[in-house]
Design a protein around this motif. Structure first.
Motif, PDB file in Angstrom:
ATOM      1  N   GLY A   1     -13.257 -20.357  71.999  1.00  0.00           N
ATOM      2  CA  GLY A   1     -12.630 -19.649  73.106  1.00  0.00           C
ATOM      3  C   GLY A   1     -12.722 -18.155  72.916  1.00  0.00           C
ATOM      4  O   GLY A   1     -13.579 -17.659  72.165  1.00  0.00           O
ATOM      5  N   PRO A   2     -11.833 -17.408  73.564  1.00  0.00           N
ATOM      6  CA  PRO A   2     -11.821 -15.959  73.408  1.00  0.00           C
ATOM      7  C   PRO A   2     -11.705 -15.610  71.918  1.00  0.00           C
ATOM      8  O   PRO A   2     -10.986 -16.276  71.180  1.00  0.00           O
ATOM      9  CB  PRO A   2     -10.546 -15.535  74.154  1.00  0.00           C
ATOM     10  N   GLY A   3     -12.434 -14.624  71.496  1.00  0.00           N
ATOM     11  CA  GLY A   3     -12.432 -14.257  70.081  1.00  0.00           C
ATOM     12  C   GLY A   3     -13.623 -14.816  69.340  1.00  0.00           C
ATOM     13  O   GLY A   3     -13.960 -14.339  68.262  1.00  0.00           O
ATOM     14  N   ALA A   4     -14.278 -15.807  69.931  1.00  0.00           N
ATOM     15  CA  ALA A   4     -15.463 -16.368  69.263  1.00  0.00           C
ATOM     16  C   ALA A   4     -16.608 -15.361  69.335  1.00  0.00           C
ATOM     17  O   ALA A   4     -16.742 -14.603  70.300  1.00  0.00           O
ATOM     18  CB  ALA A   4     -15.868 -17.659  69.941  1.00  0.00           C
ATOM     19  N   SER A   5     -17.424 -15.364  68.307  1.00  0.00           N
ATOM     20  CA  SER A   5     -18.600 -14.496  68.322  1.00  0.00           C
ATOM     21  C   SER A   5     -19.585 -15.010  69.368  1.00  0.00           C
ATOM     22  O   SER A   5     -19.516 -16.170  69.790  1.00  0.00           O
ATOM     23  CB  SER A   5     -19.277 -14.506  66.954  1.00  0.00           C
ATOM     24  N   ASP A   6     -20.495 -14.151  69.795  1.00  0.00           N
ATOM     25  CA  ASP A   6     -21.510 -14.569  70.760  1.00  0.00           C
ATOM     26  C   ASP A   6     -22.286 -15.765  70.233  1.00  0.00           C
ATOM     27  O   ASP A   6     -22.577 -16.710  70.970  1.00  0.00           O
ATOM     28  CB  ASP A   6     -22.478 -13.418  71.056  1.00  0.00           C
ATOM     29  N   GLU A   7     -22.622 -15.726  68.950  1.00  0.00           N
ATOM     30  CA  GLU A   7     -23.423 -16.798  68.364  1.00  0.00           C
ATOM     31  C   GLU A   7     -22.653 -18.108  68.364  1.00  0.00           C
ATOM     32  O   GLU A   7     -23.178 -19.165  68.739  1.00  0.00           O
ATOM     33  CB  GLU A   7     -23.849 -16.442  66.930  1.00  0.00           C
ATOM     34  N   ALA A   8     -21.393 -18.036  67.936  1.00  0.00           N
ATOM     35  CA  ALA A   8     -20.592 -19.255  67.865  1.00  0.00           C
ATOM     36  C   ALA A   8     -20.388 -19.831  69.257  1.00  0.00           C
ATOM     37  O   ALA A   8     -20.459 -21.047  69.469  1.00  0.00           O
ATOM     38  CB  ALA A   8     -19.246 -18.963  67.205  1.00  0.00           C
ATOM     39  N   PHE A   9     -20.145 -18.929  70.229  1.00  0.00           N
ATOM     40  CA  PHE A   9     -19.896 -19.410  71.583  1.00  0.00           C
ATOM     41  C   PHE A   9     -21.165 -20.006  72.183  1.00  0.00           C
ATOM     42  O   PHE A   9     -21.118 -21.053  72.842  1.00  0.00           O
ATOM     43  CB  PHE A   9     -19.358 -18.277  72.456  1.00  0.00           C
ATOM     44  N   GLU A  10     -22.282 -19.377  71.928  1.00  0.00           N
ATOM     45  CA  GLU A  10     -23.547 -19.892  72.435  1.00  0.00           C
ATOM     46  C   GLU A  10     -23.822 -21.289  71.856  1.00  0.00           C
ATOM     47  O   GLU A  10     -24.225 -22.208  72.561  1.00  0.00           O
ATOM     48  CB  GLU A  10     -24.701 -18.951  72.073  1.00  0.00           C
ATOM     49  N   ALA A  11     -23.548 -21.418  70.562  1.00  0.00           N
ATOM     50  CA  ALA A  11     -23.784 -22.715  69.918  1.00  0.00           C
ATOM     51  C   ALA A  11     -22.890 -23.778  70.545  1.00  0.00           C
ATOM     52  O   ALA A  11     -23.323 -24.898  70.811  1.00  0.00           O
ATOM     53  CB  ALA A  11     -23.521 -22.607  68.422  1.00  0.00           C
ATOM     54  N   TYR A  12     -21.632 -23.418  70.805  1.00  0.00           N
ATOM     55  CA  TYR A  12     -20.686 -24.378  71.409  1.00  0.00           C
ATOM     56  C   TYR A  12     -21.134 -24.768  72.817  1.00  0.00           C
ATOM     57  O   TYR A  12     -21.086 -25.935  73.208  1.00  0.00           O
ATOM     58  CB  TYR A  12     -19.299 -23.754  71.429  1.00  0.00           C
ATOM     59  N   LEU A  13     -21.585 -23.775  73.559  1.00  0.00           N
ATOM     60  CA  LEU A  13     -21.878 -24.016  74.968  1.00  0.00           C
ATOM     61  C   LEU A  13     -23.243 -24.686  75.168  1.00  0.00           C
ATOM     62  O   LEU A  13     -23.395 -25.542  76.041  1.00  0.00           O
ATOM     63  CB  LEU A  13     -21.847 -22.683  75.714  1.00  0.00           C
ATOM     64  N   PHE A  14     -24.220 -24.295  74.377  1.00  0.00           N
ATOM     65  CA  PHE A  14     -25.600 -24.692  74.706  1.00  0.00           C
ATOM     66  C   PHE A  14     -26.331 -25.479  73.632  1.00  0.00           C
ATOM     67  O   PHE A  14     -27.249 -26.224  73.953  1.00  0.00           O
ATOM     68  CB  PHE A  14     -26.433 -23.452  75.034  1.00  0.00           C
ATOM     69  N   GLN A  15     -26.029 -25.256  72.383  1.00  0.00           N
ATOM     70  CA  GLN A  15     -26.861 -25.860  71.342  1.00  0.00           C
ATOM     71  C   GLN A  15     -26.417 -27.298  71.102  1.00  0.00           C
ATOM     72  O   GLN A  15     -25.379 -27.558  70.528  1.00  0.00           O
ATOM     73  CB  GLN A  15     -26.763 -25.060  70.037  1.00  0.00           C
ATOM     74  N   ARG A  16     -27.247 -28.249  71.540  1.00  0.00           N
ATOM     75  CA  ARG A  16     -26.890 -29.655  71.401  1.00  0.00           C
ATOM     76  C   ARG A  16     -27.896 -30.352  70.505  1.00  0.00           C
ATOM     77  O   ARG A  16     -29.091 -30.036  70.510  1.00  0.00           O
ATOM     78  CB  ARG A  16     -26.886 -30.342  72.768  1.00  0.00           C
ATOM     79  N   ASP A  17     -27.385 -31.329  69.753  1.00  0.00           N
ATOM     80  CA  ASP A  17     -28.296 -32.162  68.966  1.00  0.00           C
ATOM     81  C   ASP A  17     -29.074 -33.056  69.925  1.00  0.00           C
ATOM     82  O   ASP A  17     -28.565 -33.448  70.970  1.00  0.00           O
ATOM     83  CB  ASP A  17     -27.502 -33.067  68.006  1.00  0.00           C
ATOM     84  N   ASN A  18     -30.274 -33.371  69.555  1.00  0.00           N
ATOM     85  CA  ASN A  18     -31.064 -34.309  70.363  1.00  0.00           C
ATOM     86  C   ASN A  18     -31.829 -35.210  69.411  1.00  0.00           C
ATOM     87  O   ASN A  18     -33.044 -35.202  69.367  1.00  0.00           O
ATOM     88  CB  ASN A  18     -32.026 -33.543  71.277  1.00  0.00           C
ATOM     89  N   PRO A  19     -31.093 -35.987  68.609  1.00  0.00           N
ATOM     90  CA  PRO A  19     -31.756 -36.720  67.531  1.00  0.00           C
ATOM     91  C   PRO A  19     -32.491 -37.949  68.021  1.00  0.00           C
ATOM     92  O   PRO A  19     -32.090 -38.568  69.011  1.00  0.00           O
ATOM     93  CB  PRO A  19     -30.584 -37.131  66.637  1.00  0.00           C
ATOM     94  N   LYS A  20     -33.550 -38.286  67.345  1.00  0.00           N
ATOM     95  CA  LYS A  20     -34.134 -39.616  67.502  1.00  0.00           C
ATOM     96  C   LYS A  20     -33.466 -40.453  66.416  1.00  0.00           C
ATOM     97  O   LYS A  20     -33.785 -40.328  65.238  1.00  0.00           O
ATOM     98  CB  LYS A  20     -35.645 -39.573  67.298  1.00  0.00           C
ATOM     99  N   GLY A  21     -32.495 -41.241  66.832  1.00  0.00           N
ATOM    100  CA  GLY A  21     -31.736 -42.007  65.859  1.00  0.00           C
ATOM    101  C   GLY A  21     -30.255 -41.932  66.154  1.00  0.00           C
ATOM    102  O   GLY A  21     -29.854 -41.950  67.321  1.00  0.00           O
ATOM    103  N   VAL A  22     -29.461 -41.801  65.119  1.00  0.00           N
ATOM    104  CA  VAL A  22     -28.009 -41.903  65.273  1.00  0.00           C
ATOM    105  C   VAL A  22     -27.461 -40.709  66.054  1.00  0.00           C
ATOM    106  O   VAL A  22     -27.774 -39.563  65.764  1.00  0.00           O
ATOM    107  CB  VAL A  22     -27.326 -41.961  63.886  1.00  0.00           C
TER     108      VAL A  22
END
Lengths: 109, 1005, 191
Positions: A30-51
């Motif tokens: 939320g507010p106070g998060a760094s740009d990197e942390a917020f970007e990771a939360y909002l956009f960076q998703r795992d897309n594994p082949k497997g579990v």
């Protein structure tokens, strides 16, 4: 066409009774998060082949959210559990380890 | 010439004749015939033309594998092209037409293509239509469109009058295929008490075995079929469905099957087909095998058929495909055809067995019947064009030097058998190559896996690559028991059988006949009969570098016809493997995808057509709106009145009249579709503070507040008014489209993020009818209704009250989306119509005017209020819309707050809400872009803004618009250019978005 | 709930379909394990809190399990205000949500030996007697909309859906019960 066991009401719910909610166990930034942390939360998703751990809502049934651990390549479902938790249950992780000895855990696979 | 024999035909009932028409000619058959058997019995060996060369085509097969015997069936609304004659049961009065020829079946101009097949080599389409580019639109495309497709498409205005339905079944075991393998597997599994469903695509049980005249336990195999059927009927847990084809196997045990009902139905108004959506714990695929053609020159001439098909027509339907049939084979099964023909009194001039060593016991039997059997021989080429006149025979080992010509009018060919592995493969089952049978079969170690990670599909009998009735029965019993064991049950014991089966000699693969056939012969040796793919085409593809089987398939179109290569695939990939100099398993197969055979769009749609195509949601006053002649527009699944035209009034005029009524007198609107969500609990205020950008927890009981909801991305997704009902109770109003998804949004956050917060929600949208009464005379109308005090003192702007109004238990909100004095009255939905009537009556003195959504839009736009979905599109944040006043900046957090602090979100260059006023007073086109100087890298004008809402304002007598413009509010008075499609640009000045009553005086009445 | 009246009735080839009116419906959310909820249910319909996916019937009404924290109380329409009043004392001071949803729902019944076949055409749920029988409630979809069904007794299924789609649901049930085919899946002897 998945069937997932709803851990809240016990129904074997068909995919048409469910709505997907994407990757599970994200930690909200939320507010106070760094740009990197917020970007990771909002956009960076795992897309594994497997579990993979996914959020599902039994939308046409009891309306409750749960989490399914599923193999994206074989459709094997290792288990489901209520969404009111921040980590998968131990016995489920053990089961996955037994079924997928090569799996190195969430976020590492 | 094919003909019906005087006797025989185990599936037909000669006491029940059926007449039908083929190309206008009346023909006759019997109950139990397929269209194919009836056509053949009538001497109709020529049925259509092939796709590319328009070559004459007759029947090759007798079942679902048939590539040629397709007709246009029915007329008018019931016309269906490409119907497979071999799988369609004959009914009285059917209308059939042959396809893909012009002007007639007998003489076809398109057949000229065939004279120059070198003009149409493999990859013809890719090689030809790419150049010159200018030819595409005016030359190639019209030609392709005229010649595309086999059958005629139904008329664009035709409507299928038949009905279809779905059915959901849940079983422990689904057995697909009602041959002996499927019957036995179902029996063994059924004995375990599991719920078993057995489906068979044809109308008959027992599969091929009965036609091969085998003796089991001393009696004909038909008796065994009946015995097992009786056992299954006695089991309450087993159901059998004939005329039901399994078409697809999907994840987690979902299987689709299509049941044909029309053939069975005595009444025509019943459903024609039923789509079964089956969830099975275990699936047993007992789908048997299909015979393969042999590749020799002229193997496509009408009269050349699969040996098994000839046996089917003879034994099942009493039809002889010809007087003199030459049999050509690489295995023993075709000898059965020769023997059957001979014993039916027909002539078999020769059996050409490509194997140097010839056949086994059946060959002895054939010789004993006086049939000439030639080992190591094959067909060099077939004589004849539209019908077989004879065959030229040669040594299989040679290059096709003709040794002799034999006169005949039919050829029975057998290139061996391929297990039907489609359904095994649909959901990931892998295949293994069986050298002995020269075929792919299921790899039991790589079965499709279910949700538990264990196999859920098994193949049984011939489909499992097991040959011979005794072995098939044993394998099926084993599979039945194994499947029962997977369900932790115990199946029945296998049955003991003694089978009187002749010893068979091993088959030998023959992929080309003769093996050294030269280019001329190879160019007439067909692999895919419907798409005209020849041995030479596949070889050319390999030569041009298409080494992958998937590429070669697409390049040559092998297996891409309506039969999906059921006959051609294995032969084709054998030729490809040979050309590539590699073994067949290394080449592999193309992917088997559902459906196994085509199914109708009608059966996929099921009941969802006409009035059931899509649910239409109705408010309690819907019937009144429609009776009043409202013109409705879809809003989600609702149909909301857009306007209420009076008499001959245009929609435009109606909207203007309705707007004026609200501005000058009073109007009423059905607002029942607005979302109404009850949010209750000790943490309700805290929760709503997170959900809305503004602060809700400080709202006093009895008050209302406008709020904005954003996604975690910061983008505005819904707006509406919150009313505080009690200390822990709030009623959240959402937009019409937002009701369901905002409720889901709330539950998502409550259940998965803040599950320790004490909040319950209930979506009460449909519990209430809600009616807006708006305009300077609104209070007069409510007072005329009588009851509760609605004065300014008692019910000021942005408050609500409960009480009796005109005898109704009502909740009245003093809120306004029109800019006028406005009340929203909510009552239980069941009383909605009565309240509507009462308001109409109470407002009669003021000529109260029902208004629709378009007037609502104009009214709000005049007042500069945004509309979700117009001013927002998923990329707009509240700050873009000048709604900073609705954001509580001091709040630590709300959903979307962090995102709204991202660099791009605080960029002063963002497009921001302004009013737009055309210089000439006209209406701007909705969605038009404001152009800027210069061009982008694509050579398009740069843009600096766009129109989000645009209307004619009856209040101002001119066009008004809202739009988003770069740094808009800083540029008041600037004139922007908005190009119109196909006309002069509109010029519009940037103005305040509030066009009407900027001091908000009208709201107070 | 036989006391509720019929708005219309349709006698189809497979089953009788009726749209019911006058059923009072109350949504109660809370911790189902608490005495507060138990007391409220008892006060409203004289029944115990039902087990997961069960519905209980009694002379004063019925109570259905809708979700782990939600019940639906079925009472005579005329009594719903009184029943809500009766529920308030045990709920006093306890976190809960009680709302009248009688007008937000539409109720249909499908009656006859083929009622399972009629519903299995339009609902993706297992209606085999081994999986579904009197006393159970199922929530899923019918056609393209949300629906819940239960059985009070054999050969009679009650279906609940949102009021706004009652027109669609009525047509859907009539089509399934009347104008199309008979799967005879749950009555093989009829096939």
């Amino acid at each position: 066409m998945l069937i997932l066991h709803c851990p809240h009401c016990g129904a074997e719910a068909a995919e048409t009774d469910l709505t997907p909610g994407g990757q599970a166990h994200l930690r909200r930034e939320g507010p106070g998060a760094s740009d990197e942390a917020f970007e990771a939360y909002l956009f960076q998703r795992d897309n594994p082949k497997g579990v993979h751990f996914e959020r599902w809502r039994h939308a046409y049934g009891c309306g409750k959210w749960f989490i399914a651990a599923r193999a994206t390549d074989t459709m094997e479902v290792f288990g489901t559990y209520p969404a009111q938790t921040s980590a998968p249950p131990r016995e489920l992780l053990d089961r996955i380890a037994e079924r997928r000895p090569d799996w190195r855990g969430r976020g590492e696979a | 010439m094919s003909v019906r024999l005087k006797t025989g035909g185990r599936l037909i009932d000669r006491s029940q004749p059926r007449s039908f028409r083929f190309n206008g000619r009346v023909l006759r058959g019997y109950k139990g015939d397929t269209l194919a058997s009836a056509l053949l019995a009538s001497g109709q060996t020529l049925l259509g033309r092939s796709f590319k060369y328009h070559r004459p085509r007759g029947l090759v097969g007798s079942g679902v594998e048939e590539p040629n015997g397709l007709v246009a069936l029915g007329t008018g609304d019931q016309l269906e092209p490409n119907q497979r004659t071999t799988t369609t049961e004959l009914r009285e009065g059917m209308e059939l037409r042959s396809q893909n020829h012009w002007p007639s079946l007998g003489f076809d101009i398109g057949a000229l293509n065939s004279l120059a097949p070198r003009l149409f080599p493999a990859g013809f389409y890719y090689k030809t239509f790419t150049w010159p580019r200018s030819f595409w639109k005016h030359v190639y495309e019209p030609i392709i469109r005229r010649s595309a497709g086999l059958g005629p498409a139904p008329d664009a205005e035709a409507r299928d009058p038949d009905s279809y339905e779905h059915f959901h079944a849940f079983v422990d075991v689904l057995v697909i295929g009602g041959g002996l393998a499927g019957l036995e597997a179902a029996r063994v599994a059924g004995a375990s008490g599991a719920r078993v469903l057995l489906i068979e695509q044809t109308a008959h049980w027992g599969g091929r075995a009965a036609k091969d005249e085998q003796i089991v336990n001393g009696s004909p195999v038909d008796n065994l079929v009946e015995e097992i059927r009786a056992e299954l009927s006695a089991m309450g847990n087993v159901q059998c469905r004939s005329r039901t084809m399994g078409v697809g196997v999907y994840d987690h045990g979902l299987v689709l099957a299509v049941e044909n009902l029309a053939e069975n139905a005595s009444i025509n108004d019943a459903a024609r087909q039923r789509l079964w959506k089956i969830r099975a714990g275990q699936v047993i695929v007992a789908t048997g095998a299909l015979e393969r053609p042999l590749s020799f020159a002229g193997n496509d001439v009408p009269g050349v058929m699969l040996a098994s098909a000839i046996r089917d027509y003879l034994i099942d339907f009493g039809v002889s495909p010809g007087d003199r049939t030459v049999v050509v084979t690489n295995n023993d099964s075709a000898y059965r055809t020769a023997i059957a023909l001979k014993t039916h009194g027909l002539d078999v001039p020769a059996i050409l067995d490509a194997r140097a060593g010839g056949g086994g016991a059946l060959a002895q039997e054939a010789r004993a019947l006086g049939i000439r059997v030639e080992a190591g021989r094959g067909i060099a080429r077939v004589l004849g064009g539209r019908a077989v006149r004879g065959v030229a025979i040669c040594a299989q080992a040679g290059e096709g030097v003709v040794q002799e010509e034999i006169a005949c009018d039919a050829v029975a060919m057998s290139g061996g058998w391929s297990p039907v592995v489609h359904l095994w493969s649909h959901c990931g089952g892998k295949l293994r190559w069986d050298d002995a049978a020269a075929a792919f079969g299921p790899d039991v170690d790589k079965a499709p896996l279910g949700a538990d990670g264990a196999p859920f599909v098994s193949a049984a009998g011939t489909a499992n690559g097991v040959w011979g009735l005794g072995a098939v029965l044993a394998d099926s019993a084993r599979v039945g028991a194994e499947v029962a064991a997977r369900l932790r049950r115990e199946g029945a014991a296998p049955r003991s059988v003694e089978i009187d089966a002749p010893e068979e000699a091993p088959m030998e693969p023959v992929w080309l006949m003769p093996q050294g056939a030269g280019p001329k012969l190879r160019a007439k040796a067909f692999l895919d009969f419907q798409n005209d793919v020849k041995v030479s085409d596949v070889q050319l593809a390999a030569q041009e570098g298409f080494a992958s089987v998937e590429h070669a398939k697409r390049y040559t179109t092998l297996g891409m016809a309506t039969d999906q290569g059921k006959l051609s695939n294995i032969n084709g990939l054998a030729i490809l493997s040979d050309a590539l100099g590699q073994p067949i398993p290394q080449t592999g197969t193309t992917t088997f995808r559902p459906p196994y055979a085509p199914l109708t769009l009608g059966v996929i749609a099921g009941e969802a057509h006409g009035s059931l195509f899509q649910p239409v949601r109705e408010t309690p006053m819907q019937a009144w709106h429609e009776a009043r002649g409202a013109y409705c527009e879809p809003v989600g699944q609702w149909r909301r009145p857009y306007c209420y035209p009076v008499g001959e009034e245009s929609h435009e005029d109606a909207v203007r009249r309705e707007v004026r009524a609200v501005r000058e007198g009073v109007g009423m609107l059905d607002a029942s579709t607005l979302g109404k969500i009850l949010v209750q609990g000790p943490d309700a205020g805290r929760f709503l503070d997170m959900l809305y950008t503004g602060r809700i927890s400080t709202l006093a009981i009895g008050k209302c507040r406008y709020g904005l909801m954003c996604s975690e991305n910061g983008f505005l997704m819904d707006d509406g008014v919150v009313a505080r009902l009690g200390p822990e109770s709030f009623l959240v109003h959402t937009t019409t489209g937002g009701a369901d998804h905002i409720h889901a949004h709330m539950e998502d956050w409550l259940q998965t993020e803040w599950w320790d917060w004490q909040v319950y929600t209930a979506n009460l949208t449909e519990q209430y009818a809600q009616i807006v009464v708006a305009g300077p005379k609104a209070r007069d109308v409510l007072e005329a209704l009588g009851g509760m005090d609605v004065s300014e003192a008692r019910l000021p702007f942005m408050t609500w009250a409960e009480g009796a109004l005109g005898g109704f238990d009502a909740r009245v909100f003093r809120i306004s989306f029109s800019g006028e004095l406005s009340f929203e009255i909510a009552v239980p939905a069941g009383q909605g119509q009565a309240l509507w009537d009462a308001i109409l009556k109470a407002g009669a003195d003021h000529a109260i005017t029902p208004y629709g959504t378009e007037a609502l839009h104009v009214l709000r736009a005049e007042r500069g209020f945004i509309m979700i979905g117009d001013e927002t599109d998923g990329t707009v944040i509240p700050q873009d819309l000048g709604l900073d006043w609705a954001i509580a900046r001091k709040k630590d957090d709300y959903i979307g707050k962090r995102a709204q602090a991202r660099a791009h979100m605080v960029d002063p260059e963002r497009w921001t809400l302004v009013g737009l006023q055309t210089i000439d007073g006209t209406v701007l086109p909705d969605g038009a872009y404001a152009v800027d100087a210069g061009e982008n890298e694509n050579g398009q004008r740069n843009v600096q803004g766009r129109v989000t809402s645009s209307y004619f304002s009856p209040t101002l007598g001119r066009g008004i618009a809202l739009g988003l413009v770069r740094r808009g509010p800083e540029r008041m008075g600037e004139v922007l250019e908005f190009p119109r499609i196909g006309g002069a640009s509109a010029m519009a000045r940037i103005v305040s978005p509030v066009f009407y009553d900027p001091e908000a005086e009208a709201t107070d009445g | 709930m036989d006391k509720a009246g019929e708005m219309w009735r349709f006698d189809g080839a497979l089953a009788r379909v009726s749209r019911m009116a006058g059923m009072g419906m109350l949504t109660l959310r809370g911790d189902l394990a608490t005495e507060a909820i138990g007391g409220a249910v008892s006060a409203a319909v004289g029944l115990a809190v039902p087990q997961t996916r069960r519905i209980g019937f009694g002379p004063q009404g019925a109570v259905a399990w809708m979700s782990p924290d939600e019940l639906l109380l079925l009472v005579p329409g005329a009594d719903r205000a009184a029943r809500q009043e009766a529920m308030r004392p045990p709920l006093e001071g306890r976190h809960h949500l009680l709302a009248d949803v009688s007008d937000a729902r539409a109720v249909f019944t499908v009656e006859g030996p083929a009622c399972r076949d009629v519903l299995a055409k339009i609902m993706p749920v297992d209606l085999d007697p081994r999986a579904f029988g009197p006393g159970q409630i199922l929530r899923s979809r019918a056609g393209q909309v949300a629906a819940a069904i239960w059985m009070e007794r054999e050969e009679r299924i009650t279906l609940l859906c949102f009021r706004s789609v009652a027109g669609y649901m009525g047509e859907l049930l009539k089509t399934s019960a009347g104008e199309s085919g008979d799967p005879a899946y749950f009555r093989p002897e009829a096939g």
